[in-house]
Design an enzyme around this catalytic site. Structure first.
Site, short mmCIF file in Angstrom:
data_model
loop_
_atom_site.label_atom_id
_atom_site.label_comp_id
_atom_site.label_asym_id
_atom_site.label_seq_id
_atom_site.Cartn_x
_atom_site.Cartn_y
_atom_site.Cartn_z
CB ALA A 282 -0.92 -0.01 1.22
CG HIS A 322 -5.31 6.24 -8.55
ND1 HIS A 322 -4.01 5.88 -8.76
CD2 HIS A 322 -5.66 5.71 -7.36
CE1 HIS A 322 -3.57 5.15 -7.74
NE2 HIS A 322 -4.56 5.04 -6.87
#
Length: 446
Positions: A282, A322
């Site tokens: 992560a 993103h």
């Protein structure tokens, strides 16, 4: 056509002599010293001449005695060092053409006597001229000293038709430049990449976000083709020390100062990896790394496998971040039908990520609570692997590396960890390139 890179650094070189950052100290320790960018072409034509260039030529074992043409791109002091003209006047009476924007020439005039053997040739974008045995075209640069148009780029063509593009200094290439070089099919492109990972700077230089976009534009224009040698120049200490690895996926490289490049004699590299798996924990930087691999392409299809955000504000924020990080020309499809996308793909595909894809396939099969449903999940995995192996376009997949953390406290968590680990191993086995990203650093596994 022979090109000697007398320097490949920015105005302050790399390392900056007064800087103690990790980038500068690492290069200093390695002995990789990059002086101000300039090049000697066929011993007779000098592209830019900052104050360090005459001594850099001596360090490279090259004499400048045969230079008859000096092409200056603009009047910034790392490109125009007029002391070189005075040094030359002490030992040579041969005629020298000094070619460049008027402002660059004006910086040099006081360093040459009234009867000095110098011919001043002011140029502007759009000019085309014979320079000795070479043909030169003057192109617009996205760079300025005082006014728009006072900085230029150069195309240099040898008598045998081999051509190079000298593209420093510049920001993202102007449309006028891309139109002018359309179909040029250069043998070599020397493209500036000044600011590395520094995003906040004036728009008149390139960095590791805009450099691949400039390459994509040159490829779309037919100026960079499969046989073109692309070398990054004008490098500063804002670049990472693993710059060669960052440039390699885009078909570009860096070379040491003093390197001799024979234009047109490039031996094509081996075929690039068609299938790449990027693993990481992560926030390790795996998605960023995966996007960099395809950053020089405009025709990328980004496959977002995560489900819709619904009322989850934090998930929606992640999705928005993103999206904002992707190049504008990329297309995005939000689906877990990765198999269908891979089978139909005609251009590069980036799948982010396999972990969320697997989660959605388990959800669809109802396998979290029904052991008998895992057969459907495994069938989906087999179909994915078959489509991955059959891909005929560049494909990149991102996946979570989940096997190195705390053992999940639930049976379903442990099952997911195991199933994703098996999927990652199977995709890795079917990939030419596998990369593990740790703390923002990429570690090649294959």
């Amino acid at each position: 056509m022979e090109v000697v890179l007398l320097g490949t650094g920015a105005a302050d070189g790399w390392p900056n002599p007064f800087c103690g950052c990790a980038s500068c100290l690492t290069l200093l320790r390695r002995g990789e010293i990059r002086a101000q960018t300039a090049a000697l072409v066929d011993d007779v034509l000098l592209l830019d001449c900052g104050p360090e260039v005459p001594r850099a030529a001596a360090h490279a074992g090259r004499s400048l005695a045969r230079v008859r043409h000096l092409l200056l791109t603009h009047a910034h002091p790392d490109h125009t060092g007029p002391l070189a003209l005075l040094m030359r006047s002490w030992v040579s009476a041969e005629l020298l053409e000094v070619i460049g924007p008027p402002e660059a020439l004006d910086l040099c005039r006081d360093w040459v006597g009234p009867d000095g053997p110098v011919r001043w040739v002011p140029v502007a974008p759009g000019a085309s001229l014979r320079v000795g045995e070479h043909r030169v075209r003057v192109l617009p640069a996205a760079h300025r000293v005082i006014r728009d148009g006072d900085a230029v780029l150069y195309e240099v063509e040898a008598v045998d038709g081999r051509k190079l593009l000298w593209a420093t200094d510049t920001g993202p290439l102007p449309e006028a430049t891309l139109d002018a070089v359309r179909g040029a099919r250069y043998d070599a492109v020397f493209l500036e990449e000044t600011f590395g990972d520094l995003a906040e700077h004036a728009p008149d230089h390139l960095d590791l976000r805009t450099f691949p976009r400039a390459l994509a534009a040159l490829r779309e224009a037919g100026a960079v083709v499969d046989g073109t040698e692309v070398i990054a120049v004008h490098l500063s200490h804002h670049n990472p020390v693993d710059l060669p690895d960052r440039l390699r996926p885009w078909g570009a490289r860096v070379v040491d100062d003093g390197t001799v490049v024979t234009v047109g004699d490039r031996v094509p590299d081996g075929a690039p990896a068609r299938r790449t798996l990027v693993l990481g924990g992560a926030r390790a930087g795996k998605s960023t790394h995966a996007e960099r691999l395809l950053a020089d392409r405009d025709d990328v299809l980004f496959v977002a496998t995560g489900g819709p955000a619904g009322d989850d504000a934090e998930w929606a924020s992640r999705i928005a971040a993103h999206r904002a990080s992707r190049p504008a020309p990329w297309r995005t499809v939000e689906t877990d039908d990765v198999v269908g996308v891979l089978r139909a793909a005609t251009g590069p595909v980036l799948v982010d990520c396999l972990g969320t894809w697997l989660t959605r396939r388990i959800d669809a099969a109802g396998a979290w609570m029904d052991e008998t449903a895992w057969g459907a999940v495994h069938a989906d995995v087999d179909a994915l692997l078959a489509a991955w192996r059959a891909a005929r376009v560049p494909v990149v997949a991102v996946s979570n590396e989940v096997g190195s953390g705390v053992v999940p406290p639930t049976a379903s968590g442990r099952r997911f960890r195991d199933e994703l680990g098996r999927l990652n191993a199977a995709v890795a086995a079917a990939s030419e390139s596998v990369v593990l990203v740790v703390a923002g650093r990429s570690v090649p596994l294959r």
